[in-house]
Design an enzyme around this catalytic site. Structure first.
Site, PDB file in Angstrom:
ATOM      1  N   SER A   1       2.427   6.458  -4.891  1.00  0.00           N
ATOM      2  CA  SER A   1       1.064   5.959  -5.016  1.00  0.00           C
ATOM      3  C   SER A   1      -0.014   7.028  -4.837  1.00  0.00           C
ATOM      4  O   SER A   1      -1.182   6.786  -5.134  1.00  0.00           O
ATOM      5  CB  SER A   1       0.827   4.840  -3.989  1.00  0.00           C
ATOM      6  OG  SER A   1       0.947   5.331  -2.659  1.00  0.00           O
TER       7      SER A   1
ATOM      8  N   LYS B   1      -6.350  11.204   0.149  1.00  0.00           N
ATOM      9  CA  LYS B   1      -6.052   9.884  -0.412  1.00  0.00           C
ATOM     10  C   LYS B   1      -6.971   8.837   0.210  1.00  0.00           C
ATOM     11  O   LYS B   1      -7.175   8.834   1.425  1.00  0.00           O
ATOM     12  CB  LYS B   1      -4.584   9.559  -0.150  1.00  0.00           C
ATOM     13  CG  LYS B   1      -4.056   8.302  -0.819  1.00  0.00           C
ATOM     14  CD  LYS B   1      -2.562   8.161  -0.538  1.00  0.00           C
ATOM     15  CE  LYS B   1      -1.950   6.954  -1.198  1.00  0.00           C
ATOM     16  NZ  LYS B   1      -0.495   6.851  -0.913  1.00  0.00           N
TER      17      LYS B   1
ATOM     18  N   SER C   1       5.778   7.824  -1.995  1.00  0.00           N
ATOM     19  CA  SER C   1       4.418   8.049  -2.472  1.00  0.00           C
ATOM     20  C   SER C   1       3.824   9.431  -2.284  1.00  0.00           C
ATOM     21  O   SER C   1       2.797   9.734  -2.875  1.00  0.00           O
ATOM     22  CB  SER C   1       3.486   7.015  -1.849  1.00  0.00           C
ATOM     23  OG  SER C   1       3.821   5.720  -2.272  1.00  0.00           O
TER      24      SER C   1
END
Length: 503
Positions: free
Chosen positions: A169, A94, A193
């Site tokens: 997310s 990420k 997330s």
């Protein structure tokens, strides 16, 4: 490995799609696969499916050094064999996790090209274990919400249904893993997330206990609730990553809490009969009503609960009412922490950073317009205020309540759907996600695939549904055992049809 296969003289092929850490290492040790071939295969899939084909739009940046790193690992393999537990394993990282050799944008144009010239703690641990960071993945900008849309890249898409988001997310990691861009991935989790994209993309996701994994080098949202953890296609692979990234780090003092609480290996808890004899609470207040909006998720959950019973677990309904929406709005401190914690992080870089505060982000105009209301709201909050402290008080009460429930019912874990309805369509916002109970308490939770909705034209095998399993602090070994037992009796993970093997 343009056809995604590598064959030795015995003709036994290595198949990239749905490969695991164990299957990769077996193929390498058998001489059927090199690290370069594996990385080339993953890069080919990214090339074919991320900006072309189904256009998942999950990858912000492909590591330009990936093949060089693969070659170095192959050279070392010739003399030393496997160099670590993740030797040659391509990781989707990420893009709020620092990398010394690539920019870290947190999905925001306000940080475009920003290089910290250092690795986050977990990035460093992954590299030391032999992993290759193959790409940095999209996220909802600054990890603030759950649809995985950013100013740096735009909207990422769910490979099972292109009309839907991949959750968030950490949705770029989720979509990419589901589509076999890599073997394992990393997400961060402040409210939902890691677990949201795991649920939405038929993956396993582990949100560790706060204090098990260092946040050093991760762009913060709320250090009260932030953590990082693995996403993978199997429980075993998620456990293998957790082995590597768990541990105390002086740069993140809360990790002192994990000393003496980490097993020799989480892989030791992969028990086919991990459900047998377990007593598991079902948090019915986290289920939606029996109506059209919730029926698909409820049906998957009831089938999954029956699988647990058939595998030897005793399930008990929890009568206490907990409202996940109330926890998000009235207990979670995520939005209250953002201005302070992000600002402290950015200020630490001085002139090397293009911005130094949340106010700078707003002033720059370099952010997705859909984020403005969240950023404006965060500007009105501070840590340490009476309202903030009241939330911390409620947080402590929830921690006690969850432990009291587990003691009263004498249960090993609590289960519920991660999201009460299917992951939302693009252009919408996520509703009725339940991950907040783990985020606010700081307790560990694992999401596992729990099946699919009814197939449709947009979702030819259905939309994935995830089941969340919550435990006591540092109960990751028990949760992994339960999750693995469920996985071995259910086998509900399926790859999407939109990203088939390359010819």
């Amino acid at each position: 490995m343009t056809d995604e296969r590598c064959e030795n003289h015995n003709g036994k092929p290595f198949v990239l799609e749905e490969a695991t850490v164990a299957s990769v290492h077996e193929a390498m040790l058998d001489g059927r696969l090199t690290c370069r071939q594996l990385i080339e295969g993953c890069l080919a899939r990214i090339e074919a499916y991320d900006k072309k084909g189904p256009e998942l739009n999950a990858v912000i940046l492909v590591n330009p050094h990936a093949l060089e790193e693969a070659d170095r690992l192959d050279e070392r393999f010739q003399t030393d064999g496997l160099t670590g537990p993740l030797h040659g394993i391509p990781v989707l990282l990420k893009d709020n996790c620092e990398t010394f050799d690539m920019p870290t944008t947190a999905g925001s144009l306000s940080l475009e090209g920003f290089e910290t010239h250092k690795d986050a703690y977990i990035t460093k641990k992954l590299r030391e274990a032999g992993a290759v960071i193959i790409a940095k993945t999209n996220l909802h900008e600054f990890a603030v919400w759950g649809e995985t849309i950013s100013s740096i890249l735009g909207q990422s898409y769910n490979p099972y249904d292109h009309t839907r988001t991949p959750g968030g997310s950490s949705g770029g990691t989720g979509a990419g893993l589901a589509a076999n861009y890599g073997i394992v991935g990393i997400g961060t989790d402040t409210i939902n997330s890691i677990r949201s994209p795991s649920s939405a993309c038929s993956l396993v996701g582990i949100r560790p206990t706060i204090g098990l994994v260092s946040r050093d080098g991760i762009v913060p949202y709320s250090l009260t609730q932030d953590t990082a953890g693995p996403l993978a296609r199997t429980v075993a692979d998620a456990a293998a990553v957790l082995d590597v990234i768990a541990g105390s780090d002086p740069k993140d003092p809360v990790t002192e809490a994990c000393l003496g609480k980490i097993p020799t290996s989480y892989l030791d808890y992969l028990d086919d009969e991990g459900l047998r004899g377990r007593r598991i609470g079902v948090l019915r207040s986290f289920f939606g009503p029996d109506d059209d909006l919730h029926r698909e998720v409820n049906a998957c959950m009831e089938k999954s609960l029956q699988i647990m019973r058939d595998a030897g677990a005793e399930l008990v309904d929890i009568s206490e009412k907990i409202d996940s929406g109330y926890l998000v709005k009235n207990v979670s401190v995520h939005i209250h922490d953002l201005k302070t914690h992000l600002g402290q992080y950015l200020e630490g870089f001085g002139d090397a950073a293009p911005i130094h505060s949340l106010a700078d982000v707003l002033a720059s105009g370099k952010y997705h317009p859909g984020l403005k209301s969240n950023l404006d709201e965060a500007m009105g909050y501070d840590v340490g205020t009476p309202a903030y402290n009241e939330r911390l008080k409620k947080r402590a009460e929830l921690q006690k309540q969850v432990l009291a429930i587990m003691d009263e019912y004498a249960i090993d874990a609590i289960v519920y759907p991660h999201q009460q309805q299917l992951v939302c369509k693009t252009g919408g916002s996520q509703q009725e996600r339940n991950g907040v109970i783990g985020s606010v308490t700081g307790y560990p939770a694992v999401v596992v695939p729990a099946g699919f909705s009814t197939p449709s034209d947009d979702a030819p095998i259905g939309v994935p549904v995830g089941m969340e399993i919550l435990g006591r602090p540092f109960a990751e070994p028990q949760l992994i055992s339960i999750a693995y037992g469920f996985e071995q009796h259910s086998h509900l993970r399926r790859p999407p049809l939109s990203t088939p093997p390359l010819a």
